[in-house]
Design an enzyme around this catalytic site. Structure first.
Site, mmCIF file in Angstrom:
data_model
loop_
_atom_site.group_PDB
_atom_site.id
_atom_site.type_symbol
_atom_site.label_atom_id
_atom_site.label_comp_id
_atom_site.label_asym_id
_atom_site.label_seq_id
_atom_site.Cartn_x
_atom_site.Cartn_y
_atom_site.Cartn_z
ATOM 1 N N LYS A 83 0.849 -1.196 0.000
ATOM 2 C CA LYS A 83 0.000 0.000 0.000
ATOM 3 C C LYS A 83 0.883 1.243 0.000
ATOM 4 C CE LYS A 83 -4.278 1.165 2.458
ATOM 5 N NZ LYS A 83 -4.947 0.943 3.745
HETATM 6 C C1 E4P Z 1 -8.275 2.126 3.745
HETATM 7 O O1 E4P Z 1 -7.504 1.327 3.322
HETATM 8 C C2 E4P Z 1 -8.111 2.848 5.013
HETATM 9 O O2 E4P Z 1 -7.454 2.000 5.927
HETATM 10 C C3 E4P Z 1 -9.422 3.183 5.663
HETATM 11 O O3 E4P Z 1 -10.527 2.766 4.928
HETATM 12 C C4 E4P Z 1 -9.504 4.548 6.237
HETATM 13 O O4 E4P Z 1 -10.763 4.698 6.850
HETATM 14 P P1 E4P Z 1 -11.086 5.885 7.887
HETATM 15 O O5 E4P Z 1 -11.273 7.126 7.104
HETATM 16 O O6 E4P Z 1 -12.354 5.441 8.547
HETATM 17 O O7 E4P Z 1 -9.918 5.958 8.824
#
Ligand code: E4P
Length: 214
Positions: A83
């Site tokens: 990622k």
């Molecule tokens: C995606 O990969 C992120 O980890 C995640 O969806 C972020 O979500 P949040 O905005 O609820 O922290």
């Protein structure tokens, strides 16, 4: 639509996997820190439960360092997806990692132009954050519609991974639009199953059954 859980909590992953609906897992540095476990240990524990894509986010900010860090994760297991944040250094890293044959998830996407560039750089998945856009009074799901249209216009194969999902409506809308994947926290995934009429109906069936036995 594939369903990923967005968490660093092993119990939540184990529970979701037991429902037979879990296709993968996304983590991020905040979720990993919250788990209280060393990141390598957390990844090993997730890998032991889920046979599907598991996103591990780099924390380096320079492309060559992102590549190095990403490779250490990817070498742990074939299911690890590297990622990478959607910044210029991230695009450079995506290009290199793609050429080396690794799977990537480009995260922190907030605009259609970012999504198109990430796809051109080779991202396997693009993660548009719908909830965080809603938080600033912008329609997060419109971003998913825009990216779907742009990717379809050009036959782009990068998979749309709707992220930062905060409600069952995000889930349903993502499926209607044709998002390839959604990642959501355990609380949201649990809400998807629940319906008061199901509970009322079941209670009535069981009480009728009990009465008939008397
Ligand atoms: C995606 O990969 C992120 O980890 C995640 O969806 C972020 O979500 P949040 O905005 O609820 O922290």
């Amino acid at each position: 639509m594939k369903i990923f859980i967005d968490t660093g909590e092993i119990n939540e992953i184990r529970e979701l996997a037991s429902w037979g609906i879990l296709d993968g897992v996304t983590t991020n540095p905040s979720l990993a820190a919250k788990s209280g476990k060393p990141f390598r240990q957390l990844l090993d524990e997730i890998l032991a439960i889920v046979d599907g894509p598991i996103s591990a986010e780099v924390t380096a900010l320079k492309a060559d360092e992102m590549v190095k860090e990403g490779e250490t994760y990817a070498k742990i297991h074939k299911n690890i997806v590297i990622k990478v944040p959607l910044i210029i250094e991230g695009l450079k890293a995506l290009k290199i990692l793609t050429e080396k044959g690794y799977k990537t998830n480009c995260t922190l996407c907030f605009s259609p132009s970012q999504a198109l560039l990430a796809a051109k750089a080779g991202a396997t998945y693009i993660s548009p954050f719908v909830g965080r856009l809603d938080d600033i009074s912008t329609d997060g799901m419109q971003l998913i519609r825009d990216i779907r249209q742009i990717y379809d216009n050009y036959g782009i194969k990068t998979q749309i991974l709707t992220a930062s999902a905060r409600s069952p409506m995000h889930f349903v809308e993502a499926a209607k639009i044709g998002s390839d994947v959604i990642t959501a926290p355990y609380s949201v995934l649990k809400q998807l199953v629940q319906h008061p009429l199901t509970d009322l109906g079941l209670a009535k069936f069981l009480s009728d059954w009990e009465k008939a036995k008397k």
